[in-house]
Write an enzyme that holds these catalytic residues in place. Structure first.
Site, PDB file in Angstrom:
ATOM      1  N   VAL A 673      24.226 -75.076   5.161  1.00  0.00           N
ATOM      2  CA  VAL A 673      23.199 -74.738   6.140  1.00  0.00           C
ATOM      3  C   VAL A 673      22.723 -75.962   6.902  1.00  0.00           C
ATOM      4  O   VAL A 673      22.007 -75.834   7.873  1.00  0.00           O
ATOM      5  CB  VAL A 673      21.992 -74.017   5.496  1.00  0.00           C
ATOM      6  CG1 VAL A 673      22.389 -72.638   5.032  1.00  0.00           C
ATOM      7  CG2 VAL A 673      21.417 -74.802   4.344  1.00  0.00           C
ATOM      8  N   GLY A 674      23.138 -77.127   6.468  1.00  0.00           N
ATOM      9  CA  GLY A 674      22.740 -78.293   7.238  1.00  0.00           C
ATOM     10  C   GLY A 674      23.210 -79.572   6.586  1.00  0.00           C
ATOM     11  O   GLY A 674      23.532 -79.601   5.405  1.00  0.00           O
ATOM     12  N   GLY A 676      22.316 -83.890   6.573  1.00  0.00           N
ATOM     13  CA  GLY A 676      21.402 -84.928   7.016  1.00  0.00           C
ATOM     14  C   GLY A 676      21.896 -86.242   6.471  1.00  0.00           C
ATOM     15  O   GLY A 676      22.968 -86.311   5.880  1.00  0.00           O
ATOM     16  N   PHE A 678      20.716 -87.881   4.085  1.00  0.00           N
ATOM     17  CA  PHE A 678      20.647 -87.945   2.629  1.00  0.00           C
ATOM     18  C   PHE A 678      21.707 -87.088   1.952  1.00  0.00           C
ATOM     19  O   PHE A 678      22.010 -87.272   0.793  1.00  0.00           O
ATOM     20  CB  PHE A 678      19.279 -87.491   2.129  1.00  0.00           C
ATOM     21  CG  PHE A 678      18.207 -88.518   2.329  1.00  0.00           C
ATOM     22  CD1 PHE A 678      18.460 -89.854   2.106  1.00  0.00           C
ATOM     23  CD2 PHE A 678      16.940 -88.133   2.732  1.00  0.00           C
ATOM     24  CE1 PHE A 678      17.467 -90.802   2.279  1.00  0.00           C
ATOM     25  CE2 PHE A 678      15.950 -89.071   2.901  1.00  0.00           C
ATOM     26  CZ  PHE A 678      16.204 -90.408   2.684  1.00  0.00           C
ATOM     27  N   GLY A 679      22.230 -86.119   2.647  1.00  0.00           N
ATOM     28  CA  GLY A 679      23.228 -85.270   2.000  1.00  0.00           C
ATOM     29  C   GLY A 679      23.393 -83.963   2.733  1.00  0.00           C
ATOM     30  O   GLY A 679      22.936 -83.798   3.862  1.00  0.00           O
ATOM     31  N   VAL A 681      23.146 -79.670   2.671  1.00  0.00           N
ATOM     32  CA  VAL A 681      22.375 -78.603   2.041  1.00  0.00           C
ATOM     33  C   VAL A 681      23.174 -77.308   2.062  1.00  0.00           C
ATOM     34  O   VAL A 681      23.714 -76.918   3.089  1.00  0.00           O
ATOM     35  CB  VAL A 681      21.043 -78.381   2.767  1.00  0.00           C
ATOM     36  CG1 VAL A 681      20.225 -77.334   2.048  1.00  0.00           C
ATOM     37  CG2 VAL A 681      20.280 -79.679   2.854  1.00  0.00           C
ATOM     38  N   LYS A 696      20.629 -79.283  -2.331  1.00  0.00           N
ATOM     39  CA  LYS A 696      20.917 -80.469  -1.530  1.00  0.00           C
ATOM     40  C   LYS A 696      21.782 -81.400  -2.353  1.00  0.00           C
ATOM     41  O   LYS A 696      21.354 -81.909  -3.390  1.00  0.00           O
ATOM     42  CB  LYS A 696      19.614 -81.155  -1.129  1.00  0.00           C
ATOM     43  CG  LYS A 696      19.860 -82.536  -0.518  1.00  0.00           C
ATOM     44  CD  LYS A 696      18.671 -83.052   0.245  1.00  0.00           C
ATOM     45  CE  LYS A 696      18.670 -82.565   1.664  1.00  0.00           C
ATOM     46  NZ  LYS A 696      17.711 -83.197   2.536  1.00  0.00           N
ATOM     47  N   ASP A 804      10.154 -90.748   5.991  1.00  0.00           N
ATOM     48  CA  ASP A 804      11.129 -90.145   6.899  1.00  0.00           C
ATOM     49  C   ASP A 804      10.594 -88.821   7.441  1.00  0.00           C
ATOM     50  O   ASP A 804      11.294 -87.824   7.487  1.00  0.00           O
ATOM     51  CB  ASP A 804      12.456 -89.923   6.162  1.00  0.00           C
ATOM     52  CG  ASP A 804      13.596 -89.720   7.159  1.00  0.00           C
ATOM     53  OD1 ASP A 804      13.430 -90.093   8.338  1.00  0.00           O
ATOM     54  OD2 ASP A 804      14.641 -89.181   6.755  1.00  0.00           O
TER      55      ASP A 804
END
Ligand SMILES: *[C@@H]1O[C@H](CO)[C@@H](O)[C@H](O)[C@H]1NC(C)=O
Ligand SMILES: *[C@@H]1O[C@H](CO)[C@@H](O)[C@H](O)[C@H]1NC(C)=O
Ligand SMILES: *[C@@H]1O[C@H](CO)[C@@H](O)[C@H](O)[C@H]1NC(C)=O
Ligand SMILES: *[C@@H]1O[C@H](CO)[C@@H](O)[C@H](O)[C@H]1NC(C)=O
Ligand SMILES: *[C@@H]1O[C@H](CO)[C@@H](O)[C@H](O)[C@H]1NC(C)=O
Ligand SMILES: *[C@@H]1O[C@H](CO)[C@@H](O)[C@H](O)[C@H]1NC(C)=O
Ligand SMILES: *[C@@H]1O[C@H](CO)[C@@H](O)[C@H](O)[C@H]1NC(C)=O
Ligand SMILES: *[C@@H]1O[C@H](CO)[C@@H](O)[C@H](O)[C@H]1NC(C)=O
Ligand SMILES: *[C@@H]1O[C@H](CO)[C@@H](O)[C@H](O)[C@H]1NC(C)=O
Ligand SMILES: *[C@@H]1O[C@H](CO)[C@@H](O)[C@H](O)[C@H]1NC(C)=O
Length: 875
Positions: A673-674, A676, A678-679, A681, A696, A804
């Site tokens: 679903v996404g 970023g 950081f990782g 998801v 995540k 962040d």
């Protein structure tokens, strides 16, 4: 020149457009494709493409139809104009996979140079024109997948150059014209799935160049004789399945040395099957649903002529009259075999131990025969088996423990045999089982909790008519998707477990003829979809629960021969005397008269003071009820949230790398679903209770990084605030490549991130365009965020600085309440590396996304902040 000139010479097929890389560029691709298409059109008398310009959206262009949701082109409606006839030199007309819905234009007959006419996959109507023989150069004529009616014109028999004739999947009727037998160069003849009747002209069987002959799925009749010469030495695909043909399978098929697919199933063939020894390339042999065989020894001899067929993959001889012993030779079939179906015959003998050699077998159907002896232990070698049906035989001894090796099994049916001993607990390893039926055997012992706890079980679990004893394991509650559960006619005892109420998908529940005692548990009130409930012939007691009245789907309720007491309701299923059975319960009373129960001894009184009392009580209760309702309404929200979170927590304790990997289909794109910095998801639905969570998976740069991950997460797990995305658990493990795998499991936020709302992506489809935050929603979100920050900064054990904070880290739940996500991640992810690099220059980019997160600034949290933040959201 006219419109259609573009279809040939330049080799552009409309299909290129229609299927132009849907995922890649979306509507931009479609626009490009249409414009390129237009560019290749050198004339346009119908002014179809003339209007195709950027002044209006391409979905409104003439002849273009888009789907509503994604605004992608789904249909190009370009009628075939009669002017096609002016293309006197046209050789190839390829209109496959369009939406042409006209009749075949009569002026096409003028294009006598045509060699290929392929209109497969359109909506052509009308009949196949008789004048097609005027196109005397035709080599290919393709009308697959259209809506053509009428019969095949005999004139096609004059197309002497014809090599391919494809008429499958239309609505053709009539007969196959004898004239087609003249098409000596024909190599493909396909008329599958029409309504063609009559007999196959014998001349067709002389077409020696035929490679594909398919007339399956029609109404063709006639009788074939075993000595009919089908002289098709090159045939690779021969199918006359699903017709009404009788007689014998011609011996000449044993000369089909190039055959790959041979289908005679679903006809009325009888007699013996000829030797298939020379059919070395055989891939699929389907003889099922006929009357083949004499019910005698020797019927299956042909099977042993199939050894050494290294491509044999599907073999179906079920639903015939085959007798004789199941030949041992099947153990020596090629290990390429995937499907073996011999069901519903008169086959006896044992399932050979050598069946374990067929290691690629996925479907094994030997049901409804006269097989005896044990299920061989070697069945455990068939590790790809998904469907194993052996019901209706005389199989005996115990079910081998090795059956637990069949972890891919989805359907297992061994009912109506003489199986003995315990149900092997190893079946609990078969965690893909959707259906299992072991009924009508002599199975004894208790039901293993591993088996009754298979959460995959969703179609049917039938253990009825055995000799099973003991209590129903409480693990029964894991079967939340189960539709039918039968344990009737055993010796099961004890209470009906409360957990049965968790099987909320149940439609049929049969517990009758056992030794169950105690009341019907109130938890069964959640089985609202029940259609049939039979608890007859037990020792159940207590009152008949009221909730049965509200089960609107309930069509059959059998409570008879128990020890129920009290008043029987008169509503719901109880209104229907032919659906409700209550006899043999001497303490029951009331109900509708048709049930013939005694009237209940209710203490009625005409005393007015008595009546007054009742009125007072009713009024008091009423007032109390209203207050209670209000209170409940008041608290419901909170309670609900608490409840679901608690149950989520319980079921996620068991999450591991493997389970996450499995649940996200190996981290498949469709679950993503996404992503970023950081990782990534992934969305996941917990099998156990259907709750949606987000996983995540953190990007870990090096092995051995973030040792303190779990301790940190443990601390974060305990940070709770309405406006923080809740961390449910953390996973620290090693993936298949030996790298560290770390993941955080969050509540799933249905409405995605604030970023999606403020800055919708460029390829906006209709749904996303709906996303528009009102002023008040923006303020609400800003306040939510402010609350969360205040909590993080001032009310946590050690204050946490987000580092962040940006719209993509602010997530919205289904009620559009804002939640901050990823708080504390900077701390977790960089803590170890900070230690490590402590003395090195620290240009590690800890400060988060530039422009959003000057740490420390938020330390001085003030009420002005809300306004600042609001402005931020509007960027
Ligand atoms: C664009 O198409 C419209 C009709 O859809 C037409 O009226 C207009 O003249 C066209 N414009 C150009 C530049 O071709
Ligand atoms: C179709 O063919 C007929 C006869 O050849 C001709 O008169 C007619 O003009 C053609 N129609 C078109 C639209 O080309
Ligand atoms: C037409 O569409 C079908 C189904 O989508 C596809 O299998 C076939 O390959 C297509 N035909 C051609 C000629 O591309
Ligand atoms: C085939 O062509 C011949 C000669 O042109 C003609 O006599 C015959 O009727 C045609 N056959 C059919 C089935 O149209
Ligand atoms: C049949 O096919 C052969 C070989 O491809 C060819 O030489 C012959 O001309 C064809 N016959 C007709 C009538 O087209
Ligand atoms: C098939 O061909 C053979 C010779 O090639 C011929 O003897 C026989 O009559 C033909 N059968 C039919 C039905 O045309
Ligand atoms: C069978 O197929 C092969 C190649 O696929 C071909 O060379 C051969 O001519 C075909 N016919 C016969 C009768 O073997
Ligand atoms: C099989 O083919 C061979 C050689 O082509 C022929 O002699 C034999 O009669 C054929 N057998 C049958 C049953 O058609
Ligand atoms: C199968 O192959 C083996 C060796 O390749 C041979 O000995 C055996 O006779 C063959 N069996 C059949 C039925 O063709
Ligand atoms: C069960 O599977 C294992 C491998 O997972 C295999 O080694 C073993 O032989 C199998 N057992 C049986 C009875 O086939």
């Amino acid at each position: 020149m006219i419109l259609l000139s573009c279809f040939n010479l330049q080799g552009l097929s409309l299909l290129d457009l229609a299927t132009a890389r849907p995922a890649a560029g979306g509507i931009a691709t479609d626009l490009q494709a249409l414009l390129q298409f237009k560019a290749k059109i050198t004339g346009d008398p119908h002014k179809i493409v003339e209007s195709w310009n950027n002044s209006i959206p391409f979905c409104q262009w003439r002849g273009v139809t888009c789907c509503r949701k994604h605004r992608r082109v789904t249909k190009l409606d370009l009628k075939i104009p009669q002017e096609i006839g002016l293309l006197r030199r046209l050789e190839i007309l390829d209109l496959t996979n369009n939406s042409i819905s006209s009749e075949i234009p009569s002026n096409l007959s003028a294009c006598t140079k045509l060699t290929v006419v392929d209109m497969t996959g359109n909506h052509l109507t009308g009949e196949i024109p008789t004048w097609l023989d005027l196109l005397s150069n035709l080599r290919v004529l393709g009308f697959y997948y259209n809506s053509l009616r009428g019969s095949i014109p005999p004139s096609l028999g004059n197309l002497s150059s014809l090599e391919k004739l494809g008429l499958s999947f239309n609505a053709l009727s009539g007969i196959i014209p004898e004239a087609l037998g003249q098409l000596t160069n024909l190599s493909f003849f396909s008329a599958q799935e029409n309504a063609i009747s009559g007999v196959v002209p014998t001349t067709m069987f002389n077409l020696s160049k035929i490679r594909l002959f398919d007339i399956g799925g029609n109404k063709i009749q006639g009788t074939l004789h075993s000595n009919l010469v089908i002289s098709m030495p090159n045939v690779e695909f021969f199918s006359i399945e699903s017709n009404q043909i009788s007689g014998q399978i011609p011996i000449s098929v044993s000369n089909f040395s190039n055959i790959s697919v041979l289908q005679f199933h679903n006809n009325s063939f009888s007699g013996n099957v000829p030797s298939l020894e020379k059919l070395d390339k055989l891939f699929n042999l389907e003889l099922g649903i006929n009357h083949l065989g004499d019910g005698r020894e020797g019927d299956l001899n042909f099977l042993c002529t199939l050894l050494n067929k290294t491509k044999l993959t599907f073999l179906h001889v079920g639903n015939n009259n085959f007798g004789g012993e199941l030949p041992e030779c099947i153990s020596n079939f090629s290990s390429t075999l995937v499907g073996l179906v011999m069901s519903t015959n008169k086959i006896w003998g044992r399932i050979p131990n050598g069946i374990g050699n067929l290691i690629n077998l996925e479907v094994l159907g030997v049901y409804q025969n006269q097989l005896s002896g044990p299920i061989p232990f070697e069945i455990g070698s068939l590790q790809k088996l998904t469907i194993f049906y052996a019901y209706g035989n005389f199989l005996s001894e115990t079910i081998p423990h090795s059956i637990g090796n069949l972890t891919e099994l989805t359907e297992l049916s061994l009912d109506y045999n003489n199986l003995q001993g315990n149900i092997p607990s190893s079946l609990g390893n078969c965690q893909n089982l959707l259906l299992m039926s072991l009924s009508h055997n002599n199975l004894s012992g208790s039901i293993p909790s591993q088996v009754l706890g298979l959460s995959s079980m969703s179609i049917l679990l039938d253990l009825s008519s055995n000799d099973l004893a003991g209590e129903l394991p409480v693990t029964v509650g894991y079967m939340k998707n189960l539709g039918e559960f039968h344990v009737s006619q055993n010796r099961l005892s004890g209470l009906i477990p409360n957990n049965l109420g968790s099987c909320v998908s149940l439609e049929k529940l049969f517990l009758n003829d056992n030794l169950f005692e105690g009341p019907l548990p109130s938890s069964l009130s959640s089985l609202k979809g029940l259609e049939a409930l039979d608890v007859s012939d037990n020792n159940l007691s207590g009152a008949i629960p009221d909730f049965l009245v509200s089960f609107s789907a309930l069509k059959y309720l059998n409570l008879s021969f128990n020890d129920f007491e009290g008043v029987i309701p008169s509503e719901g299923v109880f209104k229907n005397a032919s659906a409700t059975f209550v006899e043999g319960n001497s303490k029951l009373c009331g109900g509708i008269p048709e049930l013939h129960l005694s009237r209940c001894n209710t203490k009625t009184s005409s005393n007015t003071s008595h009546k007054l009392k009742i009125v007072i009580i009713v009024v008091t209760l009423g007032v109390a009820l209203v207050f209670t309702c209000l209170l409940i309404l008041w608290f419901t929200k909170k309670k609900e949230r608490k409840l679901t979170t608690a149950s989520v927590e319980n079921s996620i304790l068991r999450l591991s790398y493997q389970s996450i990997q499995r649940a996200t289909d190996g981290f498949a794109m469709e679950n993503l679903v996404g992503t970023g910095c950081f990782g990534s998801v992934y969305k996941r639905i917990l099998e156990e209770n259907g709750t949606v969570i987000a996983v995540k998976v953190l990007n870990l740069l090096n092995r051995g990084a973030s040792r303190s991950f779990l301790t940190e997460c443990e601390a974060l797990k305990n940070i709770r605030h309405r406006n923080l995305v809740k961390i449910l658990t953390a996973i620290s493990s090693v993936d298949y490549k030996g790298n560290d795998f770390k993941a955080l499991v969050y509540e799933f936020m249905e409405n995605g991130s604030l970023d999606d709302w403020l800055h919708p992506s460029v390829n906006t489809n209709e749904q996303e365009m709906m996303r528009n935050l009102s002023f008040f929603q923006r303020v609400d979100v800003a306040v939510d965020v402010a609350h969360a920050l205040e909590y993080l900064h001032h009310h946590c054990e050690t204050s946490i600085i987000h580092c962040d904070l940006k719209p993509s880290n602010i997530l919205l739940d289904n009620e559009m309440i804002g939640h901050i996500g990823d708080f504390g991640l900077a701390k977790i992810l960089f803590a170890d590396r900070l230690d490590h690099y402590a003395n090195q220059s620290s240009s590690l980019g800890l400060r988060g996304t530039i422009g959003y997160a000057p740490p420390g600034k938020y330390m001085h949290f003030s009420s002005n902040f809300i306004i600042i933040l609001y402005l931020l959201l509007c960027i």
